[in-house]
Design an enzyme around this catalytic site. Structure first.
Site, PDB file in Angstrom:
ATOM      1  N   LEU A  46       0.858  -1.180   0.000  1.00  0.00           N
ATOM      2  CA  LEU A  46       0.000   0.000   0.000  1.00  0.00           C
ATOM      3  C   LEU A  46       0.898   1.234   0.000  1.00  0.00           C
ATOM      4  O   LEU A  46       1.894   1.283   0.729  1.00  0.00           O
ATOM      5  CB  LEU A  46      -0.892   0.035   1.243  1.00  0.00           C
ATOM      6  CG  LEU A  46      -2.220  -0.723   1.213  1.00  0.00           C
ATOM      7  CD1 LEU A  46      -2.923  -0.588   2.564  1.00  0.00           C
ATOM      8  CD2 LEU A  46      -3.133  -0.226   0.099  1.00  0.00           C
ATOM      9  N   ASP A  47       0.547   2.242  -0.797  1.00  0.00           N
ATOM     10  CA  ASP A  47       1.280   3.501  -0.768  1.00  0.00           C
ATOM     11  C   ASP A  47       1.239   4.084   0.640  1.00  0.00           C
ATOM     12  O   ASP A  47       0.260   3.879   1.374  1.00  0.00           O
ATOM     13  CB  ASP A  47       0.652   4.501  -1.739  1.00  0.00           C
ATOM     14  CG  ASP A  47       0.872   4.129  -3.197  1.00  0.00           C
ATOM     15  OD1 ASP A  47       1.842   3.392  -3.475  1.00  0.00           O
ATOM     16  OD2 ASP A  47       0.081   4.577  -4.045  1.00  0.00           O
TER      17      ASP A  47
END
Length: 301
Positions: A46-47
């Protein structure tokens, strides 16, 4: 002789509800520390700005990571219309603007082209490797480069809200390797108004749901206690999409040694990938052939 990893030989899955502002690798390291685990990994980055499900595998569960990575995932996100950024999200610099604002009907119609098997070019600021270098590193250095388009399966993509003319809320279910930021960028381009992700949340990933996730605050509070162990989910959850084949006692013993082992009849067909269990625990993953499982991964617990 290989050095034995330090830490507990603990296996299972932990669902973390990742907050914004922290990277996936940092979360994995915190989980590994909190459990004093010898080994840890995650199924799907996930960013840092994104929130939601980050599934962390400990110990032998890391051998099931590919099956979670390959599973469908659900994202809810808001797109800001009228501006493009160099990172395709709100963290980047605005590089172009537009006064055009599409109608709800135009947005709904445009979403159709992003469903099914699509070709997607990852963002310039992404972890894709270009000649051995990460794209984001090249982008930060101001270098010009192209990223090849890659196939992505989009199971569904729907508009869930329109807070105002400048924003649209969407929900997407897709396969592995999808970039929500690229969807926002390409949707804005298709509508002629430009766009980028304002915020996004992964609500579920394969069998894991954000509602069952532990917060980092709770993780810190329970670190290195038996209470934290209670949050751990079984290794077997990572194999939920594969047929289960109960093994005989002799078959389980053979499988643990890396040899084909006898399993009970199931709905698995000849040549199917499946997993063998004995007394409720996963023993191995492999290929089913004529009453035996031929192992490709063996679980040592």
């Amino acid at each position: 002789m290989a050095r034995k990893p330090k830490g507990r030989a603990i296996s299972g899955w932990l669902v973390v509800d990742k907050p914004a502002g922290i990277g996936s690798t940092t979360v994995v390291n915190k989980v590994k520390w909190a459990f004093n685990a010898a080994k840890a990994g995650h199924a799907g980055t996930l960013d840092p700005a994104a929130t939601g499900v980050l599934a962390v595998a400990l110990g032998e569960a890391t051998k099931t990571v590919p099956y979670i990575t390959d599973a469908l995932k659900c994202y809810r996100f808001r797109v800001t219309l009228g501006a493009a950024t160099n990172t395709d999200d709100a963290e980047g610099e605005v590089i172009a603007t537009s006064a055009l604002r599409p109608t709800d009907a135009q947005i709904i119609a445009a979403l159709a082209q992003f469903r099914g098997e699509i070709m997607q070019i990852p963002p310039q600021f992404s972890a894709v490797k270009i000649d051995g270098e990460r794209a984001y590193a090249l982008a930060r250095d101001g270098e010009e480069f192209d990223i090849a388009a890659r196939a992505l399966w989009v199971e569904s993509l729907e508009m869930t809200g329109r807070p105002d003319a400048d924003h649209v809320d969407l929900e997407m279910v897709c396969g592995k390797g999808g970039y929500v930021r690229a969807i926002a960028r390409d949707l804005g381009a298709a509508l002629g108004c430009l766009g980028h992700v304002e915020h996004l949340r992964r609500t579920w990933s394969g069998p894991f749901d954000a509602e069952q996730g532990i917060s980092l605050t709770t993780l810190d509070e329970l670190a290195k206690t038996e209470a934290l162990d209670a949050w751990l989910l079984p290794l077997e959850i990572g194999l939920a999409d594969l047929p289960e084949l109960p093994a005989t006692a002799e078959g389980a013993a053979r499988l643990r040694n890396g040899n084909p082992g006898m399993v009970m009849a199931s709905d698995a067909g000849y040549g199917d990938e499946a997993w063998a269990s004995y007394q409720g625990q996963a023993v191995a993953v492999g290929t089913y052939k004529a009453g035996e499982l031929h192992p490709t991964r063996v679980f040592n617990r």
